[in-house]
Design a protein around this motif. Structure first.
Motif, PDB file in Angstrom:
ATOM      1  N   UNK A   1      59.852   0.552  -5.164  1.00 59.45           N
ATOM      2  CA  UNK A   1      58.478   1.025  -5.179  1.00 59.45           C
ATOM      3  C   UNK A   1      57.478  -0.122  -5.061  1.00 59.45           C
ATOM      4  N   UNK A   2      57.910  -1.342  -5.394  1.00 64.43           N
ATOM      5  CA  UNK A   2      56.947  -2.442  -5.340  1.00 64.43           C
ATOM      6  C   UNK A   2      56.440  -2.679  -3.922  1.00 64.43           C
ATOM      7  N   UNK A   3      57.116  -2.048  -2.957  1.00 68.71           N
ATOM      8  CA  UNK A   3      56.617  -2.117  -1.583  1.00 68.71           C
ATOM      9  C   UNK A   3      55.168  -1.648  -1.482  1.00 68.71           C
ATOM     10  N   UNK A   4      54.793  -0.708  -2.332  1.00 64.74           N
ATOM     11  CA  UNK A   4      53.424  -0.190  -2.227  1.00 64.74           C
ATOM     12  C   UNK A   4      52.397  -1.289  -2.498  1.00 64.74           C
ATOM     13  N   UNK A   5      52.808  -2.305  -3.273  1.00 66.88           N
ATOM     14  CA  UNK A   5      51.878  -3.398  -3.548  1.00 66.88           C
ATOM     15  C   UNK A   5      51.523  -4.140  -2.265  1.00 66.88           C
ATOM     16  N   UNK A   6      52.459  -4.157  -1.385  1.00 61.11           N
ATOM     17  CA  UNK A   6      52.231  -4.748  -0.072  1.00 61.11           C
ATOM     18  C   UNK A   6      51.045  -4.057   0.591  1.00 61.11           C
ATOM     19  N   UNK A   7      51.108  -2.721   0.605  1.00 62.83           N
ATOM     20  CA  UNK A   7      50.023  -1.954   1.208  1.00 62.83           C
ATOM     21  C   UNK A   7      48.736  -2.141   0.425  1.00 62.83           C
ATOM     22  N   UNK A   8      48.862  -2.091  -0.893  1.00 62.19           N
ATOM     23  CA  UNK A   8      47.670  -2.195  -1.731  1.00 62.19           C
ATOM     24  C   UNK A   8      46.962  -3.518  -1.480  1.00 62.19           C
ATOM     25  N   UNK A   9      47.726  -4.595  -1.460  1.00 61.38           N
ATOM     26  CA  UNK A   9      47.134  -5.910  -1.261  1.00 61.38           C
ATOM     27  C   UNK A   9      46.458  -5.992   0.097  1.00 61.38           C
ATOM     28  N   UNK A  10      47.128  -5.463   1.074  1.00 64.49           N
ATOM     29  CA  UNK A  10      46.561  -5.565   2.415  1.00 64.49           C
ATOM     30  C   UNK A  10      45.276  -4.763   2.539  1.00 64.49           C
ATOM     31  N   UNK A  11      45.300  -3.542   1.979  1.00 67.20           N
ATOM     32  CA  UNK A  11      44.107  -2.694   2.082  1.00 67.20           C
ATOM     33  C   UNK A  11      42.935  -3.338   1.351  1.00 67.20           C
ATOM     34  N   UNK A  12      43.217  -3.851   0.157  1.00 71.70           N
ATOM     35  CA  UNK A  12      42.142  -4.471  -0.620  1.00 71.70           C
ATOM     36  C   UNK A  12      41.579  -5.687   0.108  1.00 71.70           C
ATOM     37  N   UNK A  13      42.440  -6.420   0.756  1.00 72.68           N
ATOM     38  CA  UNK A  13      41.962  -7.600   1.463  1.00 72.68           C
ATOM     39  C   UNK A  13      41.200  -7.232   2.712  1.00 72.68           C
ATOM     40  N   UNK A  14      41.795  -6.392   3.531  1.00 69.45           N
ATOM     41  CA  UNK A  14      41.208  -6.076   4.820  1.00 69.45           C
ATOM     42  C   UNK A  14      39.887  -5.332   4.660  1.00 69.45           C
ATOM     43  N   UNK A  15      39.836  -4.428   3.714  1.00 69.32           N
ATOM     44  CA  UNK A  15      38.605  -3.661   3.521  1.00 69.32           C
ATOM     45  C   UNK A  15      37.894  -4.105   2.254  1.00 69.32           C
ATOM     46  N   UNK A  16      37.876  -5.409   2.047  1.00 68.77           N
ATOM     47  CA  UNK A  16      37.333  -5.925   0.787  1.00 68.77           C
ATOM     48  C   UNK A  16      35.846  -5.619   0.639  1.00 68.77           C
ATOM     49  N   UNK A  17      35.188  -5.300   1.753  1.00 70.32           N
ATOM     50  CA  UNK A  17      33.758  -4.965   1.660  1.00 70.32           C
ATOM     51  C   UNK A  17      33.549  -3.743   0.779  1.00 70.32           C
ATOM     52  N   UNK A  18      34.557  -2.869   0.759  1.00 66.40           N
ATOM     53  CA  UNK A  18      34.399  -1.636  -0.016  1.00 66.40           C
ATOM     54  C   UNK A  18      34.745  -1.829  -1.489  1.00 66.40           C
ATOM     55  N   UNK A  19      35.182  -3.015  -1.816  1.00 67.66           N
ATOM     56  CA  UNK A  19      35.674  -3.226  -3.174  1.00 67.66           C
ATOM     57  C   UNK A  19      34.508  -3.431  -4.138  1.00 67.66           C
ATOM     58  N   UNK A  20      34.611  -2.840  -5.305  1.00 67.69           N
ATOM     59  CA  UNK A  20      33.521  -2.975  -6.261  1.00 67.69           C
ATOM     60  C   UNK A  20      33.744  -4.154  -7.177  1.00 67.69           C
ATOM     61  N   UNK A  21      34.895  -4.153  -7.792  1.00 64.90           N
ATOM     62  CA  UNK A  21      35.180  -5.219  -8.754  1.00 64.90           C
ATOM     63  C   UNK A  21      36.048  -6.280  -8.088  1.00 64.90           C
ATOM     64  N   UNK A  22      35.497  -6.932  -7.061  1.00 66.54           N
ATOM     65  CA  UNK A  22      36.315  -7.870  -6.293  1.00 66.54           C
ATOM     66  C   UNK A  22      36.930  -8.947  -7.184  1.00 66.54           C
ATOM     67  N   UNK A  23      36.123  -9.465  -8.085  1.00 68.30           N
ATOM     68  CA  UNK A  23      36.616 -10.545  -8.938  1.00 68.30           C
ATOM     69  C   UNK A  23      37.860 -10.141  -9.695  1.00 68.30           C
TER      70      UNK A  23
END
Lengths: 1096, 157
Positions: free
Chosen positions: A473-495
């Motif tokens: 299941x840790x594979x999902x972290x791969x997706x999570x990390x990528x999405x957060x990075x690529x669409x970081x503009x949408x992130x609220x609590x970036x820090x």
């Protein structure tokens, strides 16, 4: 002798028979293994005896032990001995044992060919039957090739018992030796109209099995089968025929129309469930065509299915049939949704899986959420990871089918995916990850929500990754990390997210995930940097840089090359940024430029489908290749590596502007080439903008209305509610509109409208899936994929059967070379050692009513009979076999077959003796007298006679001329006929297959009194295994030892010459080195062998 | 049909017939696996199950499980009928067959099966003709055996 027999019989009385063995095993429950090993020792003793009855008993016991799981392959040779017993009782046991334990890897199997052929032509139908039955279990390609013709002949045997078995076994023969299909097919077709119902049903069976695999070749048989179907009352046969039609109808739609009526009649009239089931299965796809679709009939079938096939024992079939109906008539099945959902609770996994399959086809926009909700409950309850994994994939399949067609609310879907990550021990983490990526990329409107959820996942990574070893299941972290990075503009609590990504725990994740982490934390860092700079918070910006510099080294130390490389590269970059920050130079803009541009999803095959423009030759050199291209290729890579290592070792802090630009290039390159960078698009078309302005950078908007939830709590439910509300609202609006319309149209289309109110199409999705059609490049070529599996064993049988038969396709007819000693008292003692045989051109002696042309042809075939006035056809095949008992005798067995309609009698065979070879005649007869053949031949019958020849020297091949005289008797009276022939005694026929152990073989070679000679044959294409088999088979050798493509072989002549061979296979050639006591014999043998091999 | 197995409730194999020759090791593995799956099933469960890429049709008669593996396209119900037909044949031959009959005369059980099925296909749908063939073959066997008294073999008669 008598004493020996007495001893043997007394021994037998004390031997255990099968019953004793079984009883013994049952009485020794505690020490069964010990008891059985004792029994096996006894059996081994028994097998050494000469008495065939004792051997058969031993083999029978072995067969029983084989069933209990004991290895009996060591006794294969003994089994063949028992098979070749003359008594049916023993033969039966021998064949049973063979059918139980022989397989293609059994090496002695090729020794059976001749025995089987002999049994096939036995006058006793049960001998033939038992041989056919046995053969059906262990037929190999070689056996099939050698025996195809014999079996084909048996298809027209006088006894239906044999015909039916011969017809059935042909199917196995076809599978092993596809070349036999075309020659045998006409006869097989004849058998469809055999007077015996058993034979007929066997023929139907075989043709239906053949046709199911390659229906198009059998379309021409449809009328015949149609006739059979309407006339037959045998359910077994009917089922086969109907199954055949099921395969034919997709190819010939008119057939379907014709079938509907008889099939419907059967459905209504039959009491046999199996037949009903087959009919329904066949009728349903036929009803697909619009002309025939009368929905009420389908409903009728479904109702019938419902009642007949839903008792628990056959529920599975009901579901299976439903899934077939679903493909063409989804609506008629949907009414049974509840029933199918119930099946998910079934204890039986097959039933649950079938139900899942059905659900896949049943979802609509309206019921998707409800069904998935149900499935989620099952996921929680499911026992056993396999079923749970199956559920998981099905949920994803159901939701993602046809580009998320049925999903109206993607927030709901994302939350479902997030909930699925809580599954422990699933193997399908990568599936969930792929879905997350896919949705986030395709559905632009959902990105914000997706990012917030992914940030949450990253924050709780410790829950997911708690057990990395067996946790997919840790594979999902791969997706999570990528999405957060690529669409970081949408992130609220970036820090907070960045910190989550920099946690030490991350280093325990698999390498490829860490690599994505590293890459994406820079993207995140870039966007934070920009925020801070724009807000003027310089200190905060420096703090974040420091954080990166503090934490990155843990990745630099990673054992994973990819992680290490990325991390060290980025570390240097950030150190440089820090320098600039200290100088108070604004850097955010440049950093963010590294990741500018929008990603578009690309279909997996998009690249392949771009047509090559005219005039472009992709294989042409752009520049002439440099002479030392190899070293050129190597160099850049090694330089790159050196640099990398130097950087990580010395941590050079000075990086100039140029270096930075270069590295930026490198990174871009890396991103473009990195397969991990965008998983769903192997050929990313990221547009890098070289001079990005601030206006390109999206401004982060914080929308607090997005619901954030503590992980671990199911929340998709609330979306279901939200969605319902939304739909309700939508519906209200629509209704309003409709009312307006109604007013306008005055009920003109009222009915139509009300029908549509509830339909799927009205539910508008909350978010739109982008880029469904844009994924293919322009002028993409439609490519037809070859779905067929090249390894499909049935593909070889895809043969056009209507083409006329060519001469080259005739089945190989083998010359018989088997013989038994002339009725000696111990005929029972098997002569297996000698039972190998030699196919050669069949020497046919034909007499036919002549036309000039045919005559010529016959002569070409070396048929010795010169055309005279011809009344009948007699064919004879012969086989020469060395005699073990007498070193100067060989036995020639001749099979005479009467191919005419007349009666043949008073046959007499005479041979012109040579100095070296003489036919053994009864005492008192002169050398010019013939030997009478001890039987007469009625029309269509064949029989075997044996003649003994004495030879002085066996070192040379011999040819003897002879005549066969006989009387032909028919209605018009009788005539005297003569037939001339030649007998060819090859050197190989003086050899007797004799096994030899490698140590004895080595001693023999060392002895030094052997002559040596060798040959080499080029252009050999067959496999070595096959080649050895040929040598064993045609030349009576046995393999002593085989290492890779080299083998030593041994044989012995009837006069005791040792013949040793060393066979080596090269690329396309074979060399044979031979050693033998007699050099003439050896060179003659090798010449014969050369002839055989050059035909390979 | 790919193969047919008969095994007892205790997981003892009583008969196996493979219509696609495969190696001893592979057979053993399949038998073990399949027995586990089938024996774990409850009496009321469906007679069909998916196993590997095959479909398994089984039926229990007293303490014996009759179990056939067929391919995806084959008709499950006819296979069930086929099992039943085989049991009927055994019953007719042995006269109300029981597990012990099959254990002690396992070769007969094979012979009957061989007359009924060949190469995984039904050979004869008529019970009568199958039994007739078996009876005649047995008769032939007895003819073989009858003159072989002990004395005769000793060469004394």
């Amino acid at each position: 002798m008598a004493l020996k027999m007495v001893k043997g019989s007394i021994d037998r009385m004390f031997d255990k028979n099968l019953q004793d063995l079984v009883r013994g095993i049952r009485n020794h429950k505690e020490d069964e293994a010990k008891y059985i090993s004792q029994c096996i020792d006894e059996i081994k003793q028994e097998l050494k005896q000469d008495n065939i009855a004792v051997k058969a008993n031993a083999v029978c016991k072995l067969t029983y032990l084989q069933m209990l799981g004991y290895d009996i392959s060591w006794a294969a040779f003994n089994i063949i001995e028992v098979m070749s017993a003359s008594k049916f009782t023993f033969k039966r046991i021998g064949y049973l044992a063979a059918s139980q334990c022989f397989h293609e890897g059994t090496d002695v199997i090729m020794l059976t060919t001749n025995q089987i052929r002999k049994d096939l032509s036995s006058p006793n139908q049960y001998d033939t039957g038992v041989a056919l039955t046995g053969l059906s279990c262990f037929v190999t390609p070689d056996l099939a090739r050698d025996l195809a013709n014999d079996i084909m002949t048996l298809m027209s045997h006088t006894k239906p018992y044999i015909r039916k078995k011969a017809v059935l076994i042909m199917y196995k023969v076809f599978l092993k030796y596809p070349e036999s299909l075309r020659p045998a097919f006409p006869r097989l077709k004849e058998k469809l109209e055999d007077p015996d119902p058993g034979v007929q049903s066997a023929a139907v069976n075989v043709i239906c099995e053949l046709a199911r695999r390659n229906p198009k070749n059998y379309l021409s048989l449809a009328p015949l089968f149609f006739k059979l179907m309407t006339s037959s009352t045998n359910n077994w046969v009917l089922i086969k025929i109907i199954k055949l039609f099921g395969a034919l109808t997709p190819l010939e739609p008119r057939l379907g129309k014709k079938l509907i009526e008889p099939l419907t009649n059967l459905i209504h009239s039959t009491s046999a469930m199996s037949l009903l089931y087959e009919c329904v299965n066949t009728v349903i796809p036929i009803l697909k065509s619009p002309v025939l679709a009368r929905n009420n009939t389908v409903f009728l079938y479904v109702e019938k299915l419902y009642f007949v096939f839903f008792p628990p024992t056959v529920k599975y079939l009901g579901l299976l049939a439903m899934s077939k109906i679903l493909k063409t008539h989804p609506k008629s099945v949907q009414s049974h949704k509840d029933l199918i959902l119930q099946c998910l609770d079934d204890k039986d996994e097959s039933i649950r899986l079938r139900a899942l399959d059905l659900l896949y086809g049943m979802v609509s926009k309206k019921n998707l959420m409800e069904i998935v909700k149900k499935l989620m409950i099952h996921v929680d309850k499911a026992e056993g990871t396999t079923y749970r994994d199956e559920l998981l994939t099905k949920i994803i399949d159901i939701c993602s089918q046809s580009n998320y067609q049925y999903i109206t609310n993607f927030e709901w879907y994302i939350s479902i995916l997030v909930e699925l990550t809580r599954l422990e021990g699933t193997r399908h983490g990568h599936l969930i990850a792929a879905q997350m990526l896919d949705v986030a990329i395709r559905v632009k409107a959902i990105r914000k929500f997706a990012v917030s959820q992914m940030a949450m996942l990253l924050d709780n990574a410790h829950l997911i990754a708690s057990n990395t070893q067996r946790n997919g299941i840790c594979e999902v972290l791969y997706a999570a990390a990528w999405i957060c990075g690529e669409f970081s503009d949408h992130l609220e609590e970036s820090n907070q997210t960045l910190e989550a990504m920099l946690r030490p725990k991350v280093t325990t994740l698999p390498g490829h995930i860490q690599a994505v982490y590293v890459q994406n934390m820079v993207k995140l860092y870039a966007s934070i940097l920009q925020q801070k700079e724009q807000a003027g918070e310089k200190e905060a910006a420096q703090e974040i840089t420091q954080l990166m510099i503090d934490r990155l080294p843990q990745f630099v130390q990673s054992a994973d090359l990819e992680v290490q490389e990325r991390a060290s590269c980025i570390l240097q970059l950030i150190k440089y940024i820090q320098k600039l920050q200290i100088k108070e130079v604004p850097v955010a803009e440049e950093v963010i430029a590294l990741f500018a541009g929008e990603l578009n999803p690309v279909a997996p095959k998009a690249q392949k489908k771009v047509p090559v423009p005219e005039g472009l030759d992709l294989d042409a050199w752009i520049n002439e290749p440099p002479s030392d291209s190899e070293s050129e290729d190597e160099k850049p890579r090694t330089i790159f590596h050196d640099e990398e290592q130097r950087h990580s070792r010395h941590r050079q802090p000075e990086i100039d502007e140029e270096e930075l630009a270069r590295r930026r290039e490198v990174r871009k390159q890396e991103q473009a080439n990195n397969p991990f960078y965008i998983k769903s698009s192997p050929s990313p078309q990221k547009q890098y903008q070289d001079t990005p302005g601030v206006e390109h950078i999206p401004v982060v908007q914080i929308d607090l209305s997005v619901p954030l939830k503590v992980p671990g709590m199911p929340m998709s439910d609330q979306y279901v509610k939200l969605e319902e509300e939304r739909r309700h609202k939508q519906k209200l609006e629509k209704d309003k509109k409709k009312k307006k319309q109604k007013k306008e149209k005055k009920g003109k289309h009222r009915r139509h409208n009300s029908l549509h109110t509830e339909s799927d199409e009205d539910i508008a999705p909350a978010q739109h899936v982008d880029i469904i059609t844009e994924e293919m490049p322009e002028n993409a070529l439609p490519s037809d994929e070859d779905d067929k599996d090249p390894n499909d064993p049935y593909k070889a049988l895809d043969i056009d059967l209507d083409k006329p038969l060519a001469d080259s396709e005739k089945l190989p007819v083998q010359r018989h070379r088997n013989a038994e000693n002339l009725k000696s008292p111990d005929t029972e003692a098997p002569l297996v050692g000698k039972k190998s045989k030699k196919p050669k051109k069949k020497e046919k002696k034909h007499k036919e009513k002549e036309r000039e042309k045919e005559k010529k042809k016959e002569r070409e075939k070396k048929v010795t009979e010169e055309g005279k006035k011809v009344v009948c056809v007699l064919s004879a095949t012969y086989d020469i076999q060395g005699n073990l008992q007498n070193d100067s005798q060989v036995t020639v067995s001749v099979i005479f077959e009467n191919k005419s309609t007349s009666f043949l009698k008073s046959m007499e065979l005479n041979v012109l003796d040579s100095l070296n070879a003489k036919m053994l005649r009864p005492e008192g007869s002169s050398v010019h007298d013939g030997i009478p053949v001890p039987f007469q031949l009625p029309p269509g019958i064949s029989n075997e006679a044996q003649f003994v020849f004495t030879l002085q020297s066996i070192v040379m091949a011999q040819k003897l001329k002879g005549t066969l005289s006989f009387i032909v008797k028919n209605d018009n009276g009788s005539t005297h006929e003569k037939l001339d022939f030649k007998l060819h005694f090859s050197c190989a026929s003086y050899l007797i297959t004799t096994p030899c152990y490698s140590d004895a073989f080595a001693k023999l070679l060392e002895s030094g009194d052997l002559h040596m000679s060798s040959i080499k044959v080029d252009g050999i294409s067959i496999s070595f295994q096959h080649l050895l088999a040929k040598i064993c088979f045609y030349h009576h050798f046995s393999v002593v030892e085989r290492v890779d493509s080299c083998a030593s072989m041994y044989s012995r002549s009837i006069q005791g010459h040792h013949v040793c061979l060393l066979v080596k296979k090269g690329e396309n050639s074979v060399s044979v080195d031979g050693k033998c006591n007699d050099s003439t014999l050896l060179s003659n043998l090798l010449d014969e062998m050369k002839e055989t091999l050059s035909k390979c | 049909m790919r193969f047919m197995l008969l095994f007892s409730r205790q997981g003892k194999l009583r008969l196996q017939k493979w219509y696609l020759a495969s190696s001893e090791k592979e057979k053993k593995k399949m038998v073990r696996e399949l027995m586990q799956v089938v024996l774990a099933r409850k009496p009321k469960m469906c007679s069909f199950l998916e196993w590997r890429d095959l479909k398994v049709v089984y039926k229990r008669y007293a303490s014996l499980y009759f179990c056939c593996a067929i391919e995806g396209q084959d008709n499950e119900l006819i296979t069930l009928e086929l099992i039943h037909r085989y049991v009927e044949l055994l019953d007719k031959y042995f006269g109300s067959v029981c597990e012990l009959d099959i254990i002690f005369n396992f070769e007969k059980a094979y012979f009957i099966l061989d007359e009924f099925l060949m190469g995984g296909e039904i050979q004869d749908t008529s019970k009568k003709s199958v039994l007739k063939a078996i009876e005649q073959a047995d008769l032939l066997q007895e003819e073989d055996e009858s003159p072989r008294s002990v004395l005769e073999e000793m060469g004394l008669a």
